[in-house]
Design an enzyme around this catalytic site. Structure first.
Site, mmCIF file in Angstrom:
data_model
loop_
_atom_site.group_PDB
_atom_site.id
_atom_site.type_symbol
_atom_site.label_atom_id
_atom_site.label_comp_id
_atom_site.label_asym_id
_atom_site.label_seq_id
_atom_site.Cartn_x
_atom_site.Cartn_y
_atom_site.Cartn_z
ATOM 1 N N GLY A 81 -15.735 3.695 12.540
ATOM 2 C CA GLY A 81 -14.976 3.780 13.460
ATOM 3 C C GLY A 81 -15.330 3.130 14.905
ATOM 4 C CB CYS A 122 2.032 10.999 9.536
ATOM 5 S SG CYS A 122 1.842 9.441 8.549
#
Length: 294
Positions: free
Chosen positions: A56, A237
């Site tokens: 990331g 989500c």
């Protein structure tokens, strides 16, 4: 392993449940505690080599190098992330490769004492599970440990939300516990499995609150269509995790060649044991399951 979870040389900072910090609005503090928990579960120590698959923007690689004295190889397929990670890690023993985990460049870079992968497994693809774990087996030391953090599904299915697939995570998937176990079974032993699904609901709601607060500034650069899209993504989500259909797992694996006993870390027990010690409680040591004989 000591009960208090803190980087070497630091005086305080036990790991608590993420929901505790999110309730107080300290999302950044919760993130730091997550990084610390990962490092402690991996039993990192100075001089070790850590492979960070799907590194990331470099937060974990930098944290591990700064606080635990390990050298890190970060791997990502994103040019932007690779550049950001290199910038963050300047002056630290952190190297970043722009490559796929199957690349010979990565396979020839081993062996590693530890492997970590946070949020990458969802993008590997169901047919590649065994390819990934076979690769990890080949580059991990015989006594090494691997920590995998992934979103998971409470039920086994091959279906993936079509809206998420188009707009957010193309070709993503949510593995079930059964699918994960089948993937690593030929090479690895399961040492620890912890679920943070309920906490991820709170994380997503905190992200949503931050997004709403920041929108007046973001609106100068982003469209109202993007605002609706991102709102729907975060809130839907959160609903997935609130319904318990979605889970967030941290899994620790060891190679079959490892001959050392692995002791799981449970922050709640650690906090209780530390509090008992401070209060001179008669059963302080016994309060921590990790301190009991096998």
């Amino acid at each position: 392993m000591p009960c208090s979870i803190k980087p070497p040389g630091e005086k305080s900072g036990r790991v608590g449940e993420a929901s505790t910090f999110l309730a107080e609005g300290a999302l950044e503090e919760a993130q730091e505690h997550k990084l610390r928990l990962i490092c402690e579960k991996l039993e990192l120590s100075a001089g070790q080599r850590l492979l960070d698959l799907g590194c990331g923007w470099g937060g974990l690689a930098v944290f591990a190098a700064q606080h635990y004295g390990v050298s890190v190889l970060g791997v990502t397929v994103s040019e932007q992330q690779a550049e950001a990670c290199r910038t963050q890690a300047m002056g630290l023993p952190v190297e970043v490769h722009l490559a796929d985990y199957r690349s010979p460049l990565i396979q020839n870079a081993g062996p590693f004492d530890r492997v970590v992968s946070v949020g990458m497994f969802e993008h590997v693809g169901r047919r590649n599970d065994r390819t990934l774990f076979a690769t990890l087996d080949g580059i991990l030391q015989d006594d090494g440990l691997c920590l995998l953090q992934t979103i998971g599904s409470a039920t086994t299915c091959d279906w993936f939300d079509p809206w998420i697939d188009v707009y957010i995570f193309p070709n993503g998937r949510l593995p079930s516990a059964m699918q994960l176990c089948r993937g690593w079974e030929p090479w690895f032993v399961l040492e620890d499995w912890e679920n943070f699904g309920a906490d991820y609901d709170k994380t997503l709601m905190a992200w949503h609150a931050n997004f709403e607060r920041a929108w007046p500034d973001l609106s100068h650069h982003l469209s109202s269509e993007f605002q609706r899209l991102w709102r729907y993504y975060l809130l839907s989500c959160a609903g997935l995790f609130r319904s318990r259909r979605g889970q967030l797992w941290q899994i620790v694996l060891s190679k079959r060649t490892r001959d050392q006993t692995y002791r799981s870390i449970r922050p709640r027990s650690c906090v209780l044991a530390d509090d008992l010690r401070q209060n001179n409680g008669p059963s302080a040591v016994g309060a921590n399951p990790a301190s009991r004989p096998a």
